[in-house]
Scaffold this active site. Structure first.
Site, PDB file in Angstrom:
ATOM      1  N   TRP A 160       0.801  -1.225   0.000  1.00  0.00           N
ATOM      2  CA  TRP A 160       0.000   0.000   0.000  1.00  0.00           C
ATOM      3  C   TRP A 160       0.836   1.279   0.000  1.00  0.00           C
ATOM      4  CZ3 TRP A 160       1.933   2.162   4.278  1.00  0.00           C
ATOM      5  CH2 TRP A 160       2.328   1.317   5.320  1.00  0.00           C
ATOM      6  N   ASN A 161       2.147   1.168   0.120  1.00  0.00           N
ATOM      7  CA  ASN A 161       2.902   2.418   0.346  1.00  0.00           C
ATOM      8  C   ASN A 161       3.142   3.222  -0.931  1.00  0.00           C
ATOM      9  OD1 ASN A 161       4.662   0.381  -0.460  1.00  0.00           O
ATOM     10  ND2 ASN A 161       6.379   1.217   0.690  1.00  0.00           N
ATOM     11  N   LYS A 184      -3.117  -7.985  -7.974  1.00  0.00           N
ATOM     12  CA  LYS A 184      -3.850  -8.010  -6.704  1.00  0.00           C
ATOM     13  C   LYS A 184      -3.251  -6.912  -5.834  1.00  0.00           C
ATOM     14  CE  LYS A 184      -4.147  -8.972  -2.831  1.00  0.00           C
ATOM     15  NZ  LYS A 184      -4.423  -7.976  -1.752  1.00  0.00           N
ATOM     16  N   PRO A 185      -3.887  -5.730  -5.812  1.00  0.00           N
ATOM     17  CA  PRO A 185      -3.335  -4.631  -5.010  1.00  0.00           C
ATOM     18  C   PRO A 185      -3.627  -4.825  -3.522  1.00  0.00           C
ATOM     19  CG  PRO A 185      -5.396  -3.947  -6.045  1.00  0.00           C
ATOM     20  CD  PRO A 185      -5.126  -5.367  -6.506  1.00  0.00           C
ATOM     21  N   ALA A 186      -2.941  -4.046  -2.702  1.00  0.00           N
ATOM     22  CA  ALA A 186      -3.149  -4.111  -1.252  1.00  0.00           C
ATOM     23  C   ALA A 186      -4.593  -3.732  -0.903  1.00  0.00           C
ATOM     24  CB  ALA A 186      -2.178  -3.161  -0.558  1.00  0.00           C
ATOM     25  N   GLY A 237       6.301  -6.517  -0.904  1.00  0.00           N
ATOM     26  CA  GLY A 237       5.620  -6.467   0.392  1.00  0.00           C
ATOM     27  C   GLY A 237       6.584  -6.843   1.497  1.00  0.00           C
ATOM     28  N   SER A 238       6.026  -7.319   2.600  1.00  0.00           N
ATOM     29  CA  SER A 238       6.865  -7.598   3.764  1.00  0.00           C
ATOM     30  C   SER A 238       7.687  -8.874   3.561  1.00  0.00           C
ATOM     31  CB  SER A 238       5.973  -7.756   4.994  1.00  0.00           C
ATOM     32  OG  SER A 238       5.062  -8.812   4.776  1.00  0.00           O
ATOM     33  N   GLU A 258      10.355  -8.412  -3.764  1.00  0.00           N
ATOM     34  CA  GLU A 258      10.925  -7.129  -3.308  1.00  0.00           C
ATOM     35  C   GLU A 258      10.387  -6.908  -1.905  1.00  0.00           C
ATOM     36  OE1 GLU A 258      13.045  -5.328  -5.014  1.00  0.00           O
ATOM     37  OE2 GLU A 258      12.865  -6.190  -7.023  1.00  0.00           O
ATOM     38  N   LEU A 259      11.249  -7.067  -0.897  1.00  0.00           N
ATOM     39  CA  LEU A 259      10.750  -7.190   0.476  1.00  0.00           C
ATOM     40  C   LEU A 259      11.189  -6.023   1.362  1.00  0.00           C
ATOM     41  CD1 LEU A 259      11.375 -11.037   0.680  1.00  0.00           C
ATOM     42  CD2 LEU A 259       9.343  -9.822  -0.116  1.00  0.00           C
ATOM     43  N   CYS A 292      10.177   1.209   1.676  1.00  0.00           N
ATOM     44  CA  CYS A 292      11.096   0.107   1.973  1.00  0.00           C
ATOM     45  C   CYS A 292      12.534   0.584   2.020  1.00  0.00           C
ATOM     46  CB  CYS A 292      10.925  -0.982   0.939  1.00  0.00           C
ATOM     47  SG  CYS A 292      11.010  -0.321  -0.725  1.00  0.00           S
ATOM     48  N   GLU A 394      12.587  -3.263  10.755  1.00  0.00           N
ATOM     49  CA  GLU A 394      12.015  -2.231   9.888  1.00  0.00           C
ATOM     50  C   GLU A 394      10.896  -1.523  10.662  1.00  0.00           C
ATOM     51  OE1 GLU A 394       9.472  -3.572   6.554  1.00  0.00           O
ATOM     52  OE2 GLU A 394      10.632  -2.199   5.322  1.00  0.00           O
TER      53      GLU A 394
END
Ligand code: NAD
Length: 494
Positions: A160-161, A184-186, A237-238, A258-259, A292, A394
């Site tokens: 979502w960022n 599939k978006p947040a 995402g996370s 990409e975390l 991130c 984080e």
């Protein structure tokens, strides 16, 4: 000031919508609310895609792949250029949608939308420059062609960022390579993705090439990961969810992850102090630190430590925090939800309990404007150690920890003391220090004397627990291809 009517009309048009096989339709599944994080007001609802709708979207993408993958690169490039033009022409409206659901100030959101348009044009150009190779053989009379072929159906799962760019990089690279995509978006920021789908429709991108499914990650996202016709999962995402996806993916398929990060900055005695402070304030607090590659922790040479702290404290105090729709030019808006705000508060309390000194911020801004939203002042804590969460995890909020160091080897060891490896920053003017830092920092991105690690034509990716694979640049496009070796016996020269 935004136009309330046009924003609510734009969002109303996206209520409960899914984009499948070139058409918007009302989802049949249960509804999930979407809130404005600056006010707590419910903006509307999205549909949680059902198993049948997921099947239809993947099947549409699968069928569309046959023709899209064979289109001339020039045709795909034209579609991407049209998409980029349509997005930039409507950037303000799309930015307001993003601000309403995510919280960042409109001007910043507009900048993100324009960068998405730039990605469309960049990948349009790259699409026409996908070269293969002719490689030497071990016998006469043979020729080996190494060709690149698009992978197939891509599932893009995004956080979502950065609701436009993180969808956009995957979308643009897929379209350029000849892949088709199901996005599939947040849950917090679905409307920006649906607004992008509207532009794909307007741009005349063929039915089924782009699909958007809303809903929960554990259901809709997981179903895409597990679907046998999905050939690649492009996830941002996370680290926890990325690892879960890697563990639960039931077939062999391409994954790019990409975390999360826990990004350090090192400021040496030779640094331009004011430039370092300016960079630190920008990269610690922009988008409320919900990035991130945000600077989580800063190591400053002891000789300049007190001066750095007082200047960074003043820079943090000078930043404005507002409802980003009402104040488009604010420095910071609301945080996206209660979750990152609570985590930030927990990291702050942990640091203070373990002996950190509060230099700036530490609380929500005061006033009626902030009463119902998720706001926090940019916060600086000093004298931090690696026993504190702010230095080891984080934070994903407007909080940065600072610590002094005495020699550069110690600073680099502290900077690398993390399971993450996404981005790192350094300010120094001494050439030996610059080379020592750029070689020694164990990160996918190292920005020296600047804090903008990502540019469109260089690879962007993490190492260690920050992920695998790249976005941006030629390397980002290669993630969407299989290589094929064609070994041909023509007999000439036998
Ligand atoms: P998240 O991992 O909670 O969610 C990301 C996406 O995954 C969402 O769309 C979610 O619905 C989906 N999801 C959740 N569970 C799933 C499952 N079991 N299967 C499939 N999909 C699932 O992350 P978030 O809170 O939305 O975003 C913040 C995180 O993203 C931070 O850790 C941040 O560092 C990271 N991030 C990384 C980058 C990067 O480029 N490395 C960029 C931006 C954000």
């Amino acid at each position: 000031m935004h136009n309330n009517n046009s924003l609510s009309e734009s969002i109303t048009a996206l209520q409960g919508a899914l984009f499948i096989n070139g058409q918007f339709r009302q989802g049949a599944g249960p509804r999930l609310p979407v809130e404005n994080p600056a006010t707590g007001e419910v903006l509307g609802h999205i549909a949680s895609a059902t198993a049948q709708e997921i099947e239809e979207a993947v099947s549409a993408a699968h069928h569309a792949f046959a023709a899209w993958s064979r289109e001339l690169p020039k045709t795909r490039a034209s579609a991407l250029h049209r998409l980029g033009d349509l997005i930039s022409a409507d950037a303000l409206n799309m930015a307001q949608i993003m601000t309403a659901e995510q919280g960042k100030p409109v001007n910043e959101a507009k900048g993100e939308v324009l960068k998405l348009a730039e990605a469309c044009h960049f990948y349009a150009e790259e699409a026409t420059r996908v070269h293969g190779e002719i490689v030497p053989n071990d016998q006469p009379g043979f020729q080996s062609l190494v060709v690149r072929e698009p992978i197939g159906v891509v599932a893009a799962i995004t956080p979502w960022n950065y609701p436009a760019e993180l969808v956009g990089w995957k979308l643009c690279a897929s379209l350029a390579a000849g892949c088709t995509i199901v996005i599939k978006p947040a849950e917090l920021t679905p409307y920006t993705a649906l607004a992008i789908a509207q532009k794909c429709l307007e741009a005349g991108i063929p039915a089924g090439v782009v699909n958007v499914l809303t809903g929960q990650g554990s259901q809709v996202g997981q179903a895409l990961v597990e679907h046998p016709q999905v050939s690649k999962v492009a996830f941002t995402g996370s680290s926890a969810v990325g690892l879960h996806i890697q563990r639960t993916c039931p077939q062999v398929k391409r994954l790019s992850l990409e975390l999360g990060g826990n990004c350090p900055m090192v400021v040496t005695a030779s640094a331009d102090l004011d430039a370092a402070v300016k960079g630190a304030a920008r990269r610690s607090f922009r988008n409320c630190g919900q990035i991130c590659i945000a600077i989580n922790r800063i190591y400053v040479h002891r000789s300049i430590y007190p001066a750095f702290l007082s200047k960074l404290g003043a820079a943090a105090d000078a930043l404005s925090v507002h409802n980003g729709l009402e104040h488009p030019a604010a420095d910071l808006g609301a945080m996206a939800s209660a979750e990152p705000l609570n985590k930030t508060r927990a990291h702050l309390e942990d640091a203070l309990a373990k002996g950190a000194r509060l230099i700036a911020g530490g609380k929500a801004p005061e006033g009626a404007e902030y009463a119902n939203g998720h706001f926090m002042r940019p916060t600086v804590v000093a004298d931090c150690t690696h026993q504190m969460l702010v230095m080891s995890e984080e934070t994903f909020g407007p909080l940065v920890g600072v610590a002094p160091f005495d020699d550069l080897a110690e600073a680099i060891a502290l900077a690398n003391d993390t399971p993450y490896g996404l981005a790192s920053y350094a300010y120094a003017r001494d050439l030996t220090e610059i080379h020592t830092l750029s070689a020694g920092l164990d990160y996918g991105n190292v920005a020296i004397n600047n804090v903008d690690a990502g540019i469109m034509n260089a690879p962007y990716g993490g190492r260690k627990q920050s992920g695998v694979g790249y976005e941006h640049g030629r390397e980002g496009l290669l993630e969407y291809f299989n290589f094929k070796h064609v070994r041909l016996h023509h007999g000439v020269g036998n």
